[in-house]
Design a protein around this motif. Structure first.
Motif, mmCIF file in Angstrom:
data_model
loop_
_atom_site.group_PDB
_atom_site.id
_atom_site.type_symbol
_atom_site.label_atom_id
_atom_site.label_comp_id
_atom_site.label_asym_id
_atom_site.label_seq_id
_atom_site.Cartn_x
_atom_site.Cartn_y
_atom_site.Cartn_z
ATOM 1 N N ASP A 17 0.852 -1.181 0.000
ATOM 2 C CA ASP A 17 0.000 0.000 0.000
ATOM 3 C C ASP A 17 0.892 1.237 0.000
ATOM 4 N N GLU A 18 0.704 2.103 -0.977
ATOM 5 C CA GLU A 18 1.564 3.287 -1.112
ATOM 6 C C GLU A 18 1.430 4.251 0.055
ATOM 7 N N GLU A 19 0.266 4.318 0.676
ATOM 8 C CA GLU A 19 0.049 5.249 1.781
ATOM 9 C C GLU A 19 0.571 4.707 3.104
ATOM 10 N N THR A 20 0.313 3.433 3.368
ATOM 11 C CA THR A 20 0.663 2.872 4.684
ATOM 12 C C THR A 20 1.949 2.065 4.683
ATOM 13 N N GLY A 21 2.367 1.595 3.508
ATOM 14 C CA GLY A 21 3.542 0.733 3.424
ATOM 15 C C GLY A 21 3.261 -0.706 3.830
#
Length: 85
Positions: A17-21
């Motif tokens: 996930d690009e936002e949360t990693g």
């Protein structure tokens, strides 16, 4: 529960996930067209069945057996007869 008589080919990939990693594992069904389109069926713990572009998965890393075992068990519990490639 009924197990499929046909074998379903699946490849497991890791997504981040690009936002949360946060990394998750998804199952990709390379031979299964999603609703008759050029996309393929994919499956994840959250969201269940969905559509996935072959262009999207080509750059994803493969999941290890340890990483995909839980999702594989979920799919076989749904009745899939899975062959992992």
């Amino acid at each position: 529960m009924t197990i499929d008589t046909e074998t379903t080919i699946v490849t497991f990939y890791k997504e981040t996930d690009e936002e949360t990693g946060i990394e998750t594992v998804m199952a990709y069904f390379p031979l299964d067209s999603y609703n008759g389109t050029d996309t393929r069926t994919c499956y994840a713990h959250l969201g269940q069945h969905s559509a996935c572009s072959p262009d999207y998965v080509k750059d994803l890393p493969l999941a290890t057996k340890k990483e995909y075992t839980g999702l594989l068990n979920e799919l076989t519990g749904l009745g899939y007869n899975i062959k992992v490639i």
